[in-house]
Design a protein around this motif. Structure first.
Motif, PDB file in Angstrom:
ATOM      1  N   LEU A 183     -17.849  -6.844  13.949  1.00 59.94           N
ATOM      2  CA  LEU A 183     -17.082  -7.949  14.432  1.00 59.94           C
ATOM      3  C   LEU A 183     -16.572  -7.918  15.926  1.00 59.94           C
ATOM      4  O   LEU A 183     -16.311  -6.893  16.241  1.00 59.94           O
ATOM      5  N   PRO A 184     -16.370  -9.046  16.592  1.00 62.13           N
ATOM      6  CA  PRO A 184     -15.427  -8.876  17.600  1.00 62.13           C
ATOM      7  C   PRO A 184     -14.255  -8.530  17.435  1.00 62.13           C
ATOM      8  O   PRO A 184     -13.591  -8.330  16.382  1.00 62.13           O
ATOM      9  N   GLY A 185     -13.858  -7.884  18.539  1.00 67.09           N
ATOM     10  CA  GLY A 185     -12.455  -6.918  18.711  1.00 67.09           C
ATOM     11  C   GLY A 185     -11.412  -7.964  18.308  1.00 67.09           C
ATOM     12  O   GLY A 185     -11.338  -9.510  18.253  1.00 67.09           O
ATOM     13  N   MET A 186     -10.279  -7.430  17.653  1.00 68.15           N
ATOM     14  CA  MET A 186      -9.189  -8.130  17.306  1.00 68.15           C
ATOM     15  C   MET A 186      -7.940  -7.898  17.920  1.00 68.15           C
ATOM     16  O   MET A 186      -7.570  -6.496  18.186  1.00 68.15           O
ATOM     17  N   LEU A 187      -7.144  -8.820  18.506  1.00 68.02           N
ATOM     18  CA  LEU A 187      -5.847  -8.490  19.295  1.00 68.02           C
ATOM     19  C   LEU A 187      -4.581  -8.636  18.279  1.00 68.02           C
ATOM     20  O   LEU A 187      -4.558  -9.781  17.742  1.00 68.02           O
ATOM     21  N   ASP A 188      -3.987  -7.465  18.004  1.00 72.89           N
ATOM     22  CA  ASP A 188      -2.820  -7.792  17.101  1.00 72.89           C
ATOM     23  C   ASP A 188      -1.583  -7.918  17.690  1.00 72.89           C
ATOM     24  O   ASP A 188      -1.027  -7.261  18.522  1.00 72.89           O
ATOM     25  N   LEU A 189      -1.007  -9.349  17.446  1.00 72.55           N
ATOM     26  CA  LEU A 189       0.143  -9.773  17.955  1.00 72.55           C
ATOM     27  C   LEU A 189       1.269  -9.865  17.099  1.00 72.55           C
ATOM     28  O   LEU A 189       1.124 -10.813  16.217  1.00 72.55           O
ATOM     29  N   GLU A 190       2.028  -8.949  17.030  1.00 77.11           N
ATOM     30  CA  GLU A 190       3.456  -9.224  16.111  1.00 77.11           C
ATOM     31  C   GLU A 190       4.540  -8.773  16.752  1.00 77.11           C
ATOM     32  O   GLU A 190       4.684  -8.460  18.000  1.00 77.11           O
TER      33      GLU A 190
END
Length: 279
Positions: A162-169
């Motif tokens: 899967l394409p990379g995921m950017l975790d924003l929290e």
């Protein structure tokens, strides 16, 4: 996903201009004073959703409560170094068909269990991807995208990545929005997203919660035409979408359950999940 060509062109132009400015100034990271004020001291405790339940009311009818909404279809999970070695054969047997694995945080941390989790899920026949826990106060978005890709966050068209995921929290170390204004946060996300796309040919999935997005971006940036959405909501439904997404691609619906780590559901058929992997 159909791209809005006008928006895409503006974003690409902004990315090129930003890259030239950074190259001229040599400013790809926060100042030492900023970095010193915001050390990454417990990255093992920072995972996708680690800050969600601390900031969003979650309806819990017991302690602990295993939240089990009526979720069916393509199920998955996300894990980090907190889970350690994962028994992927058992996870696959329990029905998981996709997984996201934390690879990096800031430009200083790599998950020591990443290889076991990332390669192990692949070997078990699970479509998997990597994710990056963002700390926008420690370095630029482009610098963190570079670090992420260099440490496992890349993409290949093998049909199982899967394409990379950017975790924003929310910031686990200080101010919710990392001391950035809403417009500066949008610029940071754009910097990461455009750099990741330039390195891999894919736009990263954006993981967030609607309330964080509203608080920290002020709904000033529209990423819906390029970046798939992974949405956290543990209250029985995905709820209201962040601006201006019309639907979520992945719903993180619980922080415990059948699988190790967080429980996720893909919004579509398995063939659509494969399409996300292949691009």
């Amino acid at each position: 996903m159909i791209l809005n060509c006008h928006v895409h062109g503006l974003r690409r132009a902004a990315s090129v201009a930003a890259a030239l400015a950074l190259a001229l100034l040599g400013a790809t990271a926060a100042t030492p004073a900023q970095a010193a004020a915001n050390p990454v001291t417990h990255p093992r405790l920072d995972w996708a959703g680690s800050q969600f339940a601390k900031h969003v009311p979650v309806h819990r009818a017991g302690t602990p409560l295993l939240i089990s909404p009526n979720v069916s279809g393509v199920l998955g999970l996300d894990v980090s170094g907190y889970q350690g070695d994962v028994n992927w054969s058992a996870v696959a047997a329990d029905g998981a068909q996709f997984a996201y694995v934390k690879a990096t945080e800031s430009t200083t941390y790599t998950n020591p269990y990443f290889s076991q989790q990332y390669e192990g899920s692949y070997d078990a026949g699970i479509i998997r991807g990597a994710y990056h826990f963002a700390t926008p106060d420690t370095s630029s978005g482009a610098a963190q995208a570079d670090y992420f890709v260099a440490n496992g966050g890349g993409w290949s068209g093998d049909g199982k990545t899967l394409p990379g995921m950017l975790d924003l929290e929310w910031n686990p170390y200080g101010a919710d929005c990392y001391g950035l204004s809403q417009s500066a946060m949008v610029d940071w996300i754009l910097s990461f997203s455009d750099q990741y796309e330039s390195l891999t040919g894919r736009w990263p999935v954006i993981y967030t919660a609607t309330s964080w997005w509203s608080e920290c971006t002020g709904d000033l940036g529209d990423f819906s035409s390029t970046n798939p959405l992974a949405l956290a909501d543990y209250n029985g439904s995905p709820g209201t979408m962040p601006y201006a997404w019309s639907y979520q691609t992945i719903w993180q619906y619980a922080d415990s359950g059948t699988f190790p780590g967080d429980q996720d559901a893909f919004n579509g058929s398995y063939s659509r999940l494969q399409s996300l992997a292949t691009g």
